[in-house]
Design a protein around this motif. Structure first.
Motif, short mmCIF file in Angstrom:
data_model
loop_
_atom_site.label_atom_id
_atom_site.label_comp_id
_atom_site.label_asym_id
_atom_site.label_seq_id
_atom_site.Cartn_x
_atom_site.Cartn_y
_atom_site.Cartn_z
N LYS A 1 0.86 -1.10 0.02
CA LYS A 1 0.08 -0.05 0.02
C LYS A 1 0.69 1.13 -0.16
N ALA A 2 2.19 1.40 0.89
CA ALA A 2 2.87 2.53 0.66
C ALA A 2 3.32 2.59 -0.59
N GLU A 3 3.80 1.75 -1.48
CA GLU A 3 4.15 1.98 -2.73
C GLU A 3 2.97 2.53 -3.61
N GLU A 4 1.88 1.82 -3.25
CA GLU A 4 0.64 2.30 -4.25
C GLU A 4 0.35 3.81 -4.10
N VAL A 5 0.41 4.27 -2.75
CA VAL A 5 0.09 5.54 -2.65
C VAL A 5 1.29 6.65 -2.70
N GLY A 6 2.15 6.07 -3.26
CA GLY A 6 3.40 7.21 -3.89
C GLY A 6 4.54 7.36 -2.83
N LEU A 7 4.48 6.46 -1.78
CA LEU A 7 5.77 6.72 -0.78
C LEU A 7 6.95 6.28 -1.28
N ASP A 8 7.98 6.56 -0.74
CA ASP A 8 9.43 6.33 -1.33
C ASP A 8 10.04 4.97 -0.58
N VAL A 9 9.77 4.94 0.68
CA VAL A 9 10.52 4.10 1.45
C VAL A 9 9.84 3.27 2.40
N PHE A 10 9.84 1.79 2.45
CA PHE A 10 9.26 0.91 3.44
C PHE A 10 10.40 0.35 4.41
N ALA A 11 10.51 0.47 5.59
CA ALA A 11 11.35 0.10 6.29
C ALA A 11 10.85 -1.07 7.60
N THR A 12 11.67 -1.91 8.07
CA THR A 12 11.07 -2.82 9.12
C THR A 12 12.29 -3.04 10.24
N GLY A 13 11.84 -2.94 11.36
CA GLY A 13 12.70 -3.18 12.39
C GLY A 13 13.13 -4.60 12.55
N GLU A 14 14.11 -4.84 13.51
CA GLU A 14 14.59 -6.18 13.81
C GLU A 14 14.29 -6.45 15.15
N HIS A 15 13.53 -7.41 15.59
CA HIS A 15 13.39 -7.84 17.12
C HIS A 15 13.34 -9.24 17.22
N HIS A 16 14.04 -9.82 18.33
CA HIS A 16 13.96 -11.01 18.46
C HIS A 16 13.32 -11.89 19.66
N ASN A 17 12.32 -11.06 20.00
CA ASN A 17 11.46 -11.41 21.15
C ASN A 17 9.92 -10.99 21.09
N PRO A 18 9.03 -11.73 21.90
CA PRO A 18 7.82 -11.37 21.67
C PRO A 18 7.70 -10.02 22.24
N PRO A 19 6.53 -9.08 22.11
CA PRO A 19 5.49 -9.48 21.15
C PRO A 19 5.92 -8.91 19.76
N PHE A 20 7.05 -9.19 19.14
CA PHE A 20 7.26 -8.50 17.79
C PHE A 20 7.71 -9.69 16.90
N VAL A 21 7.49 -9.63 15.59
CA VAL A 21 7.43 -10.65 14.65
C VAL A 21 8.67 -10.36 13.72
N PRO A 22 9.18 -9.20 13.33
CA PRO A 22 10.36 -8.98 12.48
C PRO A 22 11.76 -9.48 12.78
N SER A 23 11.90 -10.91 13.12
CA SER A 23 13.02 -11.36 13.54
C SER A 23 14.19 -11.72 12.15
N SER A 24 13.59 -11.62 11.03
CA SER A 24 14.33 -11.80 9.96
C SER A 24 14.08 -10.79 8.78
N PRO A 25 14.61 -9.54 8.97
CA PRO A 25 14.21 -8.56 8.17
C PRO A 25 14.34 -8.60 6.69
N THR A 26 15.39 -9.31 6.32
CA THR A 26 15.69 -9.76 4.70
C THR A 26 14.68 -10.64 4.37
N THR A 27 14.41 -11.59 4.93
CA THR A 27 13.38 -12.54 4.32
C THR A 27 12.35 -11.72 3.85
N LEU A 28 11.66 -11.05 5.00
CA LEU A 28 10.60 -10.29 4.84
C LEU A 28 10.58 -9.29 3.83
N LEU A 29 11.68 -8.56 3.53
CA LEU A 29 11.87 -7.61 2.57
C LEU A 29 11.95 -8.09 1.20
#
Length: 376
Positions: free
Chosen positions: A36-64
């Motif tokens: 959606k960020a790309e669809e509305v014309g934004l330039d960047v999408f970024a994700t954090g990196e966390h290795h503990n609940p309650p977060f899910v982005p433990s593997s950012p490059t997989t997601l990206l």
């Protein structure tokens, strides 16, 4: 100037329904948000990196990497890759692969993280956070720039005749931002190497951000990379937008009051007055964001967090429609007015490639051998 969003990937109950999304839902929703960020014309999408609940982005490059296959234009970044606990060889490999998959739509933000227990989980000592940052990043730079690397440090085993595979796309390493909230040594590290400095000032007053950005700009110039105005600065921000401010405050208040990071503390009004958080109309978000230039100068990247605190996907997508449709177009126009001629655009793969081919890459630091000068 680049505009985009970043996510911390929290799995938080929606306080208005008491429903908590599953981890699978949160990951899928993150992909939908990026698209959606790309669809509305934004330039960047970024994700954090966390290795503990309650977060899910433990593997950012997989997601990206997955998002790269579903998008065409948007730059894919991290809003922290842990330079302290990740091995530099693995960071170099993962981001080189992501560069190739995305056609160069990749950069990286390095940081130390804000979760103390992550250090022993990965066999490291939090008391050595700054030395780990400096040593790991020194190795990472060499891995992306030298065909064969022989290296020996104090905090990691040596490398002998190591060659990175794959090599960075077109021989151009991903552009590096150093993310920091409070640590002067990180601003110094970014300045020494001529990298970008990202002040994620979402919890801090403007006076603190001004101090950190001014330090980075001054040291950037000291090391011979250009004028202070030529330094590459990014800022974080938070917004919740509705067509009128009363609706925005009413709707967002229960999410703010119960958020894990700032709930049950200062009121929404107090927090909004002291930090970049803006809850209100598109015009209010525009006016407050334009005010960042008063203490950060002309900068290159503005990222907003819009999907935190249990907000449902439908609401987040509505936020992106307002951000991309009513806020960012005005910000692009207004930030261009009176912009210093010394203020560059945010680096991209293509701009770095053109600069290299034209022989106009950034100059080397003046005193690359001086440890005292690097860490003052």
């Amino acid at each position: 100037m680049q505009f985009g969003i970043f996510t911390v990937g929290d799995v938080t109950p929606d306080p208005t329904t008491n429903r908590t999304p599953t981890e699978a839902e949160r990951i899928r929703d993150t992909v939908a948000i990026a698209r959606k960020a790309e669809e509305v014309g934004l330039d960047v999408f970024a994700t954090g990196e966390h290795h503990n609940p309650p977060f899910v982005p433990s593997s950012p490059t997989t997601l990206l990497g997955y998002i790269a296959a579903l998008t065409e234009r948007i730059i894919l970044s991290t809003s922290t890759t842990l330079i302290t606990t990740n091995d530099p060889v693995k960071i170099a490999e993962d981001f080189s692969v992501l560069q190739h998959l995305s056609g160069g739509r990749t950069d990286v933000m390095l940081g130390r993280g804000n979760t103390g227990p992550v250090y022993p989980w990965f066999g490291q000592d939090i008391r050595k956070a700054i030395p780990l940052t400096v040593e790991h990043y020194g190795l990472l730079r060499r891995l992306w720039r030298e065909r064969v690397v022989d290296w020996e440090g104090e905090l990691r085993g040596p490398l002998q005749s190591f060659t990175l595979a794959p090599q960075p796309l077109d021989g151009i390493p991903p552009f590096v931002w150093h993310g920091s909230i409070r640590t002067a040594e990180i601003a110094e590290l970014a300045a020494y190497h001529g990298d970008g400095y990202f002040a994620n000032h979402i919890f801090w007053p403007a006076s603190h951000t001004r101090t950190m950005v001014e330090l980075y700009r001054r040291r950037f110039a000291h090391y011979g990379h250009g004028t202070p105005e030529a330094a590459i600065v990014g800022l974080g921000g938070q917004a919740f937008i509705r067509p009128n401010s009363q609706d925005a405050m009413r709707e967002f208040r229960p999410y703010f009051d119960n958020a894990p990071v700032y709930g049950h503390g200062p009121s929404l009004e107090e927090f909004s007055s002291l930090t970049p958080l803006t809850v209100g109309s598109p015009q209010q978000v525009i006016e407050k964001t334009l005010g960042f230039r008063a203490y950060a100068g002309d900068y290159q990247r503005q990222l907003f967090v819009v999907d935190h605190a249990g907000l449902p996907l439908k609401t987040v997508l509505e936020q992106l429609d307002l951000l991309g449709g009513e806020v960012v177009p005005v910000l692009r126009k207004e930030f261009a007015v009176g912009r210093s001629p010394d203020a560059p655009d945010a680096p991209t793969h293509q701009s770095l490639l053109r600069a290299r081919d034209a022989g106009t890459g950034a100059p080397a630091p003046r005193n690359p051998g001086s440890r005292e000068d690097r860490t003052r």
